[in-house]
Design an enzyme around this catalytic site. Sequence first.
Site, PDB file in Angstrom:
ATOM      1  N   TYR A   1       9.623   3.039  -0.230  1.00 56.97           N
ATOM      2  CA  TYR A   1       8.842   3.698   0.830  1.00 56.97           C
ATOM      3  C   TYR A   1       9.347   5.138   0.930  1.00 56.97           C
ATOM      4  O   TYR A   1      10.541   5.343   1.157  1.00 56.97           O
ATOM      5  CB  TYR A   1       9.050   2.995   2.170  1.00 56.97           C
ATOM      6  CG  TYR A   1       8.486   1.598   2.251  1.00 56.97           C
ATOM      7  CD1 TYR A   1       9.182   0.510   1.733  1.00 56.97           C
ATOM      8  CD2 TYR A   1       7.254   1.359   2.864  1.00 56.97           C
ATOM      9  CE1 TYR A   1       8.673  -0.780   1.817  1.00 56.97           C
ATOM     10  CE2 TYR A   1       6.734   0.062   2.952  1.00 56.97           C
ATOM     11  CZ  TYR A   1       7.443  -0.989   2.420  1.00 56.97           C
ATOM     12  OH  TYR A   1       6.928  -2.260   2.498  1.00 56.97           O
TER      13      TYR A   1
ATOM     14  N   TYR B   1      11.301  -6.650   9.095  1.00 56.94           N
ATOM     15  CA  TYR B   1      10.608  -6.602   7.803  1.00 56.94           C
ATOM     16  C   TYR B   1      10.492  -7.994   7.184  1.00 56.94           C
ATOM     17  O   TYR B   1       9.431  -8.373   6.693  1.00 56.94           O
ATOM     18  CB  TYR B   1      11.328  -5.656   6.838  1.00 56.94           C
ATOM     19  CG  TYR B   1      10.516  -5.334   5.589  1.00 56.94           C
ATOM     20  CD1 TYR B   1      10.571  -6.144   4.466  1.00 56.94           C
ATOM     21  CD2 TYR B   1       9.674  -4.222   5.559  1.00 56.94           C
ATOM     22  CE1 TYR B   1       9.814  -5.862   3.331  1.00 56.94           C
ATOM     23  CE2 TYR B   1       8.909  -3.931   4.427  1.00 56.94           C
ATOM     24  CZ  TYR B   1       8.988  -4.754   3.325  1.00 56.94           C
ATOM     25  OH  TYR B   1       8.230  -4.474   2.206  1.00 56.94           O
TER      26      TYR B   1
ATOM     27  N   LYS C   1       2.525  -6.527   7.369  1.00 60.90           N
ATOM     28  CA  LYS C   1       2.480  -7.624   8.340  1.00 60.90           C
ATOM     29  C   LYS C   1       1.129  -8.331   8.426  1.00 60.90           C
ATOM     30  O   LYS C   1       1.036  -9.419   8.998  1.00 60.90           O
ATOM     31  CB  LYS C   1       2.824  -7.091   9.738  1.00 60.90           C
ATOM     32  CG  LYS C   1       4.278  -6.677   9.878  1.00 60.90           C
ATOM     33  CD  LYS C   1       5.202  -7.856   9.685  1.00 60.90           C
ATOM     34  CE  LYS C   1       6.645  -7.433   9.477  1.00 60.90           C
ATOM     35  NZ  LYS C   1       7.401  -8.454   8.760  1.00 60.90           N
TER      36      LYS C   1
ATOM     37  N   HIS D   1      12.313 -10.769  -3.558  1.00 61.22           N
ATOM     38  CA  HIS D   1      12.925  -9.460  -3.323  1.00 61.22           C
ATOM     39  C   HIS D   1      13.932  -9.555  -2.186  1.00 61.22           C
ATOM     40  O   HIS D   1      13.617 -10.063  -1.107  1.00 61.22           O
ATOM     41  CB  HIS D   1      11.848  -8.414  -2.985  1.00 61.22           C
ATOM     42  CG  HIS D   1      11.172  -7.848  -4.200  1.00 61.22           C
ATOM     43  ND1 HIS D   1      10.546  -6.633  -4.202  1.00 61.22           N
ATOM     44  CD2 HIS D   1      11.043  -8.348  -5.456  1.00 61.22           C
ATOM     45  CE1 HIS D   1      10.068  -6.386  -5.409  1.00 61.22           C
ATOM     46  NE2 HIS D   1      10.338  -7.415  -6.187  1.00 61.22           N
TER      47      HIS D   1
ATOM     48  N   PRO E   1      -0.727  -0.961   7.452  1.00 58.48           N
ATOM     49  CA  PRO E   1      -0.153  -1.768   6.362  1.00 58.48           C
ATOM     50  C   PRO E   1       1.304  -1.463   6.037  1.00 58.48           C
ATOM     51  O   PRO E   1       1.945  -2.200   5.300  1.00 58.48           O
ATOM     52  CB  PRO E   1      -1.043  -1.444   5.170  1.00 58.48           C
ATOM     53  CG  PRO E   1      -1.617  -0.111   5.484  1.00 58.48           C
ATOM     54  CD  PRO E   1      -1.758  -0.053   6.977  1.00 58.48           C
TER      55      PRO E   1
HETATM   56  C1  PHB Z   1       1.208  -3.850  -1.320  1.00 62.63           C
HETATM   57  O1  PHB Z   1       1.828  -4.251  -2.328  1.00 62.63           O
HETATM   58  O2  PHB Z   1      -0.047  -3.751  -1.274  1.00 62.63           O
HETATM   59  C2  PHB Z   1       2.012  -3.450  -0.099  1.00 62.63           C
HETATM   60  C3  PHB Z   1       3.382  -3.705  -0.102  1.00 62.63           C
HETATM   61  C4  PHB Z   1       4.137  -3.346   1.016  1.00 62.63           C
HETATM   62  C5  PHB Z   1       3.507  -2.737   2.101  1.00 62.63           C
HETATM   63  C6  PHB Z   1       2.139  -2.483   2.086  1.00 62.63           C
HETATM   64  C7  PHB Z   1       1.382  -2.845   0.978  1.00 62.63           C
HETATM   65  O3  PHB Z   1       4.272  -2.372   3.177  1.00 62.63           O
END
Ligand code: PHB
Length: 402
Positions: free
Chosen positions: A203, A387, A299, A75, A295
């Site tokens: 997000y 990130y 990280k 990605h 989460p």
């Molecule tokens: C996930 O795919 O579980 C996931 C992806 C990105 C995040 C948190 C969890 O920031």
Amino acid sequence: MLPKRTQVAIIGAGPSGLLLGQLLHNAGIDNVIVERRSGDYVLSRIRAGVLEQTTADLLDEAGVGTRMRREGLLHDGIELAFGGARHRIDLCGLTGKHVVIYGQTEVTHDLMDARRAFGGITAYEAADVQPHGFDTATPSITWRQEGHTRTLACEFIAGCDGYHGVSRASIPASSITSYEREYPFGWLGILADTPPVSHELIYSNHERGFALCSMRSPTRTRYYVQCSLEDRVEQWSDEAFWDELRRRLDPEAAESIVIGPSIEKSIAPLRSFVGEPMRFGRLLLAGDAAHIVPPTGAKGLNLAASDVRFLARALIEHFMDRSDAGIDGYSDTCLRRVWKAERFSWWFTSLTHRFPDTGAIGRKLQRAELDYLVGSKAASTAMAENYVGLPFEDTTYNSPFA
Ligand code: PHB
Ligand code: APR
């Protein structure tokens, strides 16, 4: 057959313990992992799925990256949704780096397969594991298994047993300082065999609460909605989840999302936590045993890999070069990177979630920061750098601007 002695005793067979065991084995350092759960239970845990480039490279270095490179999704960007629109952060264009989408369960699977292939010893379903004598030169661990008490002498103990493990809990309270922040909400997560709503992660900051559209593969998705800490997963039908998720997405995503039955659904609390230092004599903590991040910034697994990279190098230096410089500098080296990831994870959580106690002005300030973030190359670059993962600083810190 369990040995009486090993060079490094590792408590915990999650990503930290398994990756450390692999790197030490590759360097010819003997190690035994002791895990309180069964291997199947460890594999059943649904966790995160974003690997920083440095984490993916470390899996390659450990010799366990083949399937990740074949099946992982590269990605180059993420999208931020707010005010009814989506805004892309061009991670690769801004940093030259990408992330790999590859479920933690798969990372654990690959590490377990590799450990089995080289005949690594893992004692699963070990009860009442206890570290002993880590303030001496002759530490050991004990545990109960099949009605017997086992004792394993070692030269170092790696505490890779997570936030609720025994390692950090065995350190005298006077020897450790804890820093903690609990968030006033949880994440309700769902796993479904449906195609992703978008080819990148979304997000979403919405007045009803945060939402995240993630994935595990082109046919398996992972979605989250911010929920109350009072919520119980039984209260959330699949239909209620999909309806709430749609309400928090931009119109295009809400319209195009493919829904389906959940194959896993759970609620997790969010916290920021760091225990300092990460080394106590011959006991060294790594991963969730030493720190927890909310989460949002993805990280957790990456910080664990970062600790393990430093710890493996320090232990190899001790056993091969008879130098303890790495061991002595381990905690400070890890914590510099840990705190930067803690800050980013706290910042990204604060920016995207609904905080009841910050009122209407809180949402206005969030919106102003989001508008600035997506409109400023400098701000977007700062976010992208964090990130995709900050560079390692293996030696004493020297600012690039010094
Ligand atoms: C996930 O795919 O579980 C996931 C992806 C990105 C995040 C948190 C969890 O920031
Ligand atoms: N004795 C033996 N094993 C234990 C004990 C104990 N007393 N307590 C916990 N464990 C085991 C757990 O069963 C688990 O398998 O230690 C392991 C810890 O694994 P994780 O909690 O996954 O922590 P870690 O390996 O550091 O992984 C860090 O990866 O799990 C993802 O994103 C998640 O941030 C997390 C990251």
